[in-house]
Scaffold this motif. Structure first.
Motif, PDB file in Angstrom:
ATOM      1  N   GLY A 127      47.317  48.436  38.278  1.00 21.93           N
ATOM      2  CA  GLY A 127      47.557  47.062  39.014  1.00 21.93           C
ATOM      3  C   GLY A 127      46.429  46.656  39.822  1.00 21.93           C
ATOM      4  N   LEU A 128      45.451  47.532  40.217  1.00 24.75           N
ATOM      5  CA  LEU A 128      44.297  47.231  40.849  1.00 24.75           C
ATOM      6  C   LEU A 128      43.485  46.190  40.080  1.00 24.75           C
ATOM      7  CD1 LEU A 128      42.748  47.166  43.523  1.00 24.75           C
ATOM      8  CD2 LEU A 128      41.702  49.305  42.757  1.00 24.75           C
ATOM      9  N   VAL A 129      43.215  46.599  38.901  1.00 22.20           N
ATOM     10  CA  VAL A 129      42.518  46.186  37.537  1.00 22.20           C
ATOM     11  C   VAL A 129      43.216  44.843  37.412  1.00 22.20           C
ATOM     12  CG1 VAL A 129      41.935  46.221  35.304  1.00 22.20           C
ATOM     13  CG2 VAL A 129      41.990  48.379  36.683  1.00 22.20           C
ATOM     14  N   HIS A 130      44.352  44.714  37.484  1.00 21.02           N
ATOM     15  CA  HIS A 130      45.074  43.236  37.184  1.00 21.02           C
ATOM     16  C   HIS A 130      44.714  42.297  38.058  1.00 21.02           C
ATOM     17  CE1 HIS A 130      47.838  40.432  35.478  1.00 21.02           C
ATOM     18  NE2 HIS A 130      48.509  40.438  36.600  1.00 21.02           N
ATOM     19  N   MET A 131      44.659  42.869  39.350  1.00 21.16           N
ATOM     20  CA  MET A 131      44.232  42.037  40.530  1.00 21.16           C
ATOM     21  C   MET A 131      42.901  41.548  40.613  1.00 21.16           C
ATOM     22  SD  MET A 131      46.171  44.024  43.868  1.00 21.16           S
ATOM     23  CE  MET A 131      47.660  44.351  43.616  1.00 21.16           C
ATOM     24  N   THR A 132      42.101  42.527  40.289  1.00 26.89           N
ATOM     25  CA  THR A 132      40.799  42.052  40.191  1.00 26.89           C
ATOM     26  C   THR A 132      40.556  41.009  38.903  1.00 26.89           C
ATOM     27  OG1 THR A 132      39.922  44.017  38.565  1.00 26.89           O
ATOM     28  CG2 THR A 132      39.637  44.198  41.033  1.00 26.89           C
ATOM     29  N   ASP A 133      41.355  41.262  37.987  1.00 23.89           N
ATOM     30  CA  ASP A 133      41.147  40.200  36.764  1.00 23.89           C
ATOM     31  C   ASP A 133      41.784  38.880  37.095  1.00 23.89           C
ATOM     32  OD1 ASP A 133      40.468  39.602  34.237  1.00 23.89           O
ATOM     33  OD2 ASP A 133      42.719  39.665  33.628  1.00 23.89           O
ATOM     34  N   LYS A 134      42.915  38.761  37.962  1.00 25.27           N
ATOM     35  CA  LYS A 134      43.161  37.621  38.488  1.00 25.27           C
ATOM     36  C   LYS A 134      42.289  36.857  39.308  1.00 25.27           C
ATOM     37  CE  LYS A 134      48.251  37.527  38.868  1.00 25.27           C
ATOM     38  NZ  LYS A 134      49.381  37.679  40.028  1.00 25.27           N
ATOM     39  N   LEU A 135      41.663  37.585  40.257  1.00 27.62           N
ATOM     40  CA  LEU A 135      40.702  37.095  41.162  1.00 27.62           C
ATOM     41  C   LEU A 135      39.361  36.413  40.531  1.00 27.62           C
ATOM     42  CD1 LEU A 135      41.024  39.602  44.149  1.00 27.62           C
ATOM     43  CD2 LEU A 135      41.376  37.043  44.341  1.00 27.62           C
ATOM     44  N   GLY A 136      39.269  36.795  39.051  1.00 29.22           N
ATOM     45  CA  GLY A 136      37.969  36.673  38.298  1.00 29.22           C
ATOM     46  C   GLY A 136      36.949  37.182  38.726  1.00 29.22           C
ATOM     47  N   ILE A 137      37.045  38.656  39.599  1.00 26.61           N
ATOM     48  CA  ILE A 137      35.889  39.513  39.904  1.00 26.61           C
ATOM     49  C   ILE A 137      35.388  39.979  38.668  1.00 26.61           C
ATOM     50  CG2 ILE A 137      35.475  41.580  41.016  1.00 26.61           C
ATOM     51  CD1 ILE A 137      37.518  40.960  43.084  1.00 26.61           C
ATOM     52  N   GLU A 138      33.900  39.969  38.702  1.00 24.60           N
ATOM     53  CA  GLU A 138      33.245  40.429  37.938  1.00 24.60           C
ATOM     54  C   GLU A 138      32.021  41.671  38.593  1.00 24.60           C
ATOM     55  OE1 GLU A 138      29.319  38.195  36.158  1.00 24.60           O
ATOM     56  OE2 GLU A 138      30.933  38.325  34.805  1.00 24.60           O
ATOM     57  N   PHE A 139      31.948  42.584  38.033  1.00 26.29           N
ATOM     58  CA  PHE A 139      31.390  43.690  38.694  1.00 26.29           C
ATOM     59  C   PHE A 139      29.972  43.636  38.285  1.00 26.29           C
ATOM     60  CE2 PHE A 139      35.875  44.841  38.867  1.00 26.29           C
ATOM     61  CZ  PHE A 139      36.034  44.870  40.198  1.00 26.29           C
ATOM     62  N   THR A 140      28.777  43.659  39.115  1.00 28.03           N
ATOM     63  CA  THR A 140      27.772  43.457  38.847  1.00 28.03           C
ATOM     64  C   THR A 140      26.909  44.936  39.218  1.00 28.03           C
ATOM     65  OG1 THR A 140      27.123  42.366  40.834  1.00 28.03           O
ATOM     66  CG2 THR A 140      27.565  41.095  39.062  1.00 28.03           C
ATOM     67  N   GLY A 141      27.255  45.870  39.080  1.00 27.55           N
ATOM     68  CA  GLY A 141      26.510  47.204  39.436  1.00 27.55           C
ATOM     69  C   GLY A 141      27.205  47.693  40.722  1.00 27.55           C
ATOM     70  N   LEU A 142      26.324  48.709  41.349  1.00 24.62           N
ATOM     71  CA  LEU A 142      27.146  49.541  42.332  1.00 24.62           C
ATOM     72  C   LEU A 142      27.287  48.566  43.411  1.00 24.62           C
ATOM     73  CD1 LEU A 142      27.680  52.251  43.627  1.00 24.62           C
ATOM     74  CD2 LEU A 142      25.207  52.413  44.280  1.00 24.62           C
TER      75      LEU A 142
END
Length: 182
Positions: A160-175
């Protein structure tokens, strides 16, 4: 009903589902120019174009810019009614989607910088032990932060958390680095 595109842009718009039925030829600002101006201002109403003077390039431009329909006169009343129903249905769905995104952004904004770091590592699949090692903290502290992330984001599961970050269009750029996908 608005006598011109400028009057529409200057008006206080109700926050209800709807659509615009625009003639390509309007006094002052053309229908196509109004469509572009609405996009630039973040005004999200589906548009149905009607015209007696349209051509293929004009209809392609309107449709590429997101018009629901481009009807040339004469058209059947039923075609216009069907287009209006479709436009309003799309507007309802878009409003619901924007409201959901707004709530998710508020939840994301409620996270502390450390909770964001933990969330970044959690959604990449790292275990608490690995996260603790990466952040130079204890596994127990990571569990507390992870619990806070799940609570504040109102996530029932990691998926569910991963789905939320995907919906938000979040990209993780390192630490701890969070950005929006373009």
């Amino acid at each position: 009903m608005f006598p011109s595109g400028q009057k529409f842009l200057a008006s206080k718009l109700p926050d209800v589902p709807g659509c615009l039925v625009l003639d390509v030829r309007l006094p002052g600002l053309s229908g196509l120019d109004l469509q572009q101006e609405m996009f630039a201002r973040g005004i999200h109403y589906p548009i149905i174009f009607i015209t007696g003077h349209g051509d293929i390039p004009m209809s392609v431009q309107a449709m590429k810019a997101g018009a629901v329909e481009f009807l040339t006169k004469p058209f059947r009343d039923q075609d216009l009614l069907d287009a209006i129903r479709l436009a309003i249905r799309r507007d309802r769905a878009a409003r619901k989607h924007r409201a959901e995104l707004s709530k998710l952004r508020e939840r994301l904004d409620s996270l502390t910088p450390r909770e964001r770091e933990v969330m970044t590592l959690v959604v990449t699949g790292m275990l608490n032990k690995q996260i603790a090692l990466e952040l130079g903290t204890s596994e127990k502290t990571v569990k507390v932060h992870r619990g806070q992330v799940m609570h504040k984001m109102k996530a029932d599961s990691l998926a569910g958390l991963v789905h939320m970050t995907d919906k938000l269009g979040i990209e993780f750029t390192g630490l701890g680095g969070i950005g929006l996908k373009s």
